[in-house]
Design an enzyme around this catalytic site. Structure first.
Site, PDB file in Angstrom:
ATOM      1  N   LEU A 184      64.268  59.561   8.783  1.00  0.00           N
ATOM      2  CA  LEU A 184      63.864  57.830   8.646  1.00  0.00           C
ATOM      3  C   LEU A 184      64.554  57.502   9.282  1.00  0.00           C
ATOM      4  O   LEU A 184      64.955  56.263   8.757  1.00  0.00           O
ATOM      5  CB  LEU A 184      64.289  57.123   6.537  1.00  0.00           C
ATOM      6  CG  LEU A 184      62.923  58.553   5.705  1.00  0.00           C
ATOM      7  CD1 LEU A 184      63.188  57.971   4.265  1.00  0.00           C
ATOM      8  CD2 LEU A 184      61.445  57.874   6.158  1.00  0.00           C
TER       9      LEU A 184
ATOM     10  N   ASP B 259      61.611  55.490  17.401  1.00  0.00           N
ATOM     11  CA  ASP B 259      62.424  54.966  16.470  1.00  0.00           C
ATOM     12  C   ASP B 259      63.384  53.663  16.170  1.00  0.00           C
ATOM     13  O   ASP B 259      63.278  52.547  15.843  1.00  0.00           O
ATOM     14  CB  ASP B 259      63.413  55.666  16.443  1.00  0.00           C
ATOM     15  CG  ASP B 259      63.115  58.241  15.573  1.00  0.00           C
ATOM     16  OD1 ASP B 259      61.505  57.648  15.396  1.00  0.00           O
ATOM     17  OD2 ASP B 259      63.318  58.658  15.680  1.00  0.00           O
TER      18      ASP B 259
HETATM   19  P1  ADP Z   1      67.668  60.862  10.968  1.00  0.00           P
HETATM   20  O1  ADP Z   1      66.151  61.280  10.743  1.00  0.00           O
HETATM   21  O2  ADP Z   1      68.693  60.534   9.553  1.00  0.00           O
HETATM   22  O3  ADP Z   1      67.333  59.774  11.916  1.00  0.00           O
HETATM   23  P2  ADP Z   1      69.145  62.320  11.896  1.00  0.00           P
HETATM   24  O4  ADP Z   1      69.779  63.407  12.755  1.00  0.00           O
HETATM   25  O5  ADP Z   1      68.363  61.744  13.622  1.00  0.00           O
HETATM   26  O6  ADP Z   1      68.546  61.589  11.172  1.00  0.00           O
HETATM   27  O7  ADP Z   1      70.595  61.463  12.390  1.00  0.00           O
HETATM   28  C1  ADP Z   1      71.582  61.455  11.393  1.00  0.00           C
HETATM   29  C2  ADP Z   1      72.758  61.428  11.414  1.00  0.00           C
HETATM   30  O8  ADP Z   1      72.978  60.079  12.025  1.00  0.00           O
HETATM   31  C3  ADP Z   1      73.898  61.756  10.755  1.00  0.00           C
HETATM   32  O9  ADP Z   1      74.188  62.898  10.806  1.00  0.00           O
HETATM   33  C4  ADP Z   1      75.075  60.735  11.628  1.00  0.00           C
HETATM   34  O10 ADP Z   1      75.630  60.968  12.243  1.00  0.00           O
HETATM   35  C5  ADP Z   1      74.900  59.357  11.452  1.00  0.00           C
HETATM   36  N1  ADP Z   1      74.452  58.352  10.428  1.00  0.00           N
HETATM   37  C6  ADP Z   1      73.374  58.063   9.781  1.00  0.00           C
HETATM   38  N2  ADP Z   1      73.783  57.432   8.883  1.00  0.00           N
HETATM   39  C7  ADP Z   1      74.654  57.222   8.906  1.00  0.00           C
HETATM   40  C8  ADP Z   1      75.957  56.322   8.510  1.00  0.00           C
HETATM   41  N3  ADP Z   1      74.916  55.991   6.981  1.00  0.00           N
HETATM   42  N4  ADP Z   1      77.119  56.293   8.512  1.00  0.00           N
HETATM   43  C9  ADP Z   1      77.294  57.135   9.133  1.00  0.00           C
HETATM   44  N5  ADP Z   1      76.469  58.036  10.470  1.00  0.00           N
HETATM   45  C10 ADP Z   1      75.530  57.867  10.237  1.00  0.00           C
HETATM   46 MG    MG Z   2      66.971  60.292  14.122  1.00  0.00          MG
END
Ligand code: ADP
Ligand code: MG
Length: 374
Positions: free
Chosen positions: A109, A156
């Site tokens: 997401l 995104d």
């Molecule tokens: P997504 O589908 O949620 O975008 P990704 O693997 O692309 O999944 O990104 C997730 C990464 O973004 C996490 O591992 C972290 O490094 C960062 N991230 C997402 N949300 C947060 C948050 N609330 N606080 C800190 N880092 C975050």
């Molecule tokens: Mg992502």
């Protein structure tokens, strides 16, 4: 003292899957789950950040930024944004950042794009830089591609930056032109179902699909004697001409992409006319194409879609994202949401699978910024 409050939403793709890297059309929307970033200025050249949902803190010096070589950490997304802003010649101020979020992490997401766009908008607000949102999205994509080292398209970041409440965002990935398409089905909600499946297969199959699309282009050129810059330029009649001569697998892959682009166009037309039933049918077509022609679905996603579609009051359902796990979406009357969830839960239980997670949403707002003079 100046304080900045930024709200950056997650996103979900309504239709147009695996079309982005084929220079095609996608139609995501911002969701109601969001990240909140509070930023206050610092007098030195440091950024400190606390990520409340992760219960982590980190800090870095703005003069010491170098793209990541190993596994990225959460702070690298923030460093990446600072790096990309600076590379583009914009001032990056020292700041203390506080991050809260209701977007599930790593579920597809786009918590990562919310973080990037949110931080970029917060830092620009602190420095007084007025950067158009499309450019902000592009810089954030560059941060994720080149600094963090994750290959991703522009969907995104654009959805997070440019989303609009009650609207989906139609994006032409070839020209980066975009438009807002009404998405506010009366009495309906979009149910996001996280299968909680993460197949390691995902990354290698994703790369394989990209190669197959390139291979299909080369073969199509040989067969037809014309060259196509991307599958976006391939028309149904070009495919018919090549049928039987293009290897069967490549034919299926290209047919899916050509048809999916068409479905996005048809979806935009249906939604502009307020015809959600027609849009629901296009969602079903998209899922079948992803399952049978592009072959990126999996048993869990198929079961979610099949189970949801059997409930009266469900207009459409499909897997969303790259596939092999991740989420599916269901467009349904609000009155049947509970039943859809219950049936999916039961179906998963029967299979002995881990219980999926559910989020219901409408089309949310894109990133917003608030300036507070304390
Ligand atoms: P997504 O589908 O949620 O975008 P990704 O693997 O692309 O999944 O990104 C997730 C990464 O973004 C996490 O591992 C972290 O490094 C960062 N991230 C997402 N949300 C947060 C948050 N609330 N606080 C800190 N880092 C975050
Ligand atoms: Mg992502």
């Amino acid at each position: 003292m100046l304080k900045i409050m930024v709200t950056a939403p997650g996103r979900v793709n309504l239709i147009g899957e695996h079309t982005d890297y084929n220079q095609g059309l996608v139609m995501p929307m911002a969701i109601e789950l969001a990240m909140k970033i509070e930023a206050v200025p610092r007098q030195d050249r440091r950024i400190t950040a606390s990520a409340l949902p992760l219960n982590r803190q980190a800090a870095f010096d703005l003069e010491e930024l170098a793209p990541v070589s190993g596994r990225p950490r959460w702070i690298d997304y923030i460093k990446g944004v600072c790096w990309a802003l600076r590379e583009a010649g914009y001032p990056v101020p020292g700041a203390d950042l506080k991050i809260r979020s209701s977007i599930p992490i790593g579920s597809g997401l786009s918590s990562s794009a919310a973080l990037e766009v949110g931080v970029a908008v917060a830092l620009n607000a602190l420095s007084g830089t007025e950067l158009p949102l499309l450019e902000t999205a592009l810089l954030c994509q560059k941060a994720e591609n080149q600094y963090v080292g994750v290959r991703c398209g522009i969907m995104d970041q654009m959805a997070v930056a440019l989303g609009r409440e009650g609207h989906a965002l139609l994006i032409d990935c070839r020209s980066l032109e975009y438009s807002h398409i009404p998405f506010s089905p009366e009495g309906c909600r979009l149910l996001i179902v996280d299968s909680r499946v993460q197949r390691s297969l995902g990354a290698s199959e994703y790369n394989r699909r990209r190669e197959e699309c390139e291979e299909a282009l080369e073969q199509l050129a040989k067969i037809t004697g014309r060259s196509f810059p991307s599958l976006r330029e391939v028309k149904p009649e070009d495919l018919r001409e090549a049928e039987g001569r293009l290897p069967e697998l490549l034919f299926r892959r290209s047919r899916y992409v050509v048809e999916e682009n068409r479905r996005v166009e048809d979806s935009a037309r249906a939604l502009r006319a307020g015809d959600y039933a027609a849009f629901g049918e296009l969602m079903k077509g998209s899922h079948l194409g992803l399952r049978d022609l592009y072959q990126v679905s999996c048993a869990e996603l198929d079961l979610i879609v099949e189970t949801a579609l059997a409930v009266p009051g469900v207009l459409g359902a499909r897997m969303t994202g790259a596939g092999f796990g991740g989420c599916a979406i269901v467009l349904a009357k609000s009155s049947v949401l509970e039943e859809v969830q219950a049936r999916i839960r039961e179906a998963f239980q029967r299979e002995g699978w881990r219980e999926p997670l559910f989020y219901s949403t409408g089309a949310g707002a894109g990133v917003t910024v608030q300036r507070i003079q304390a």
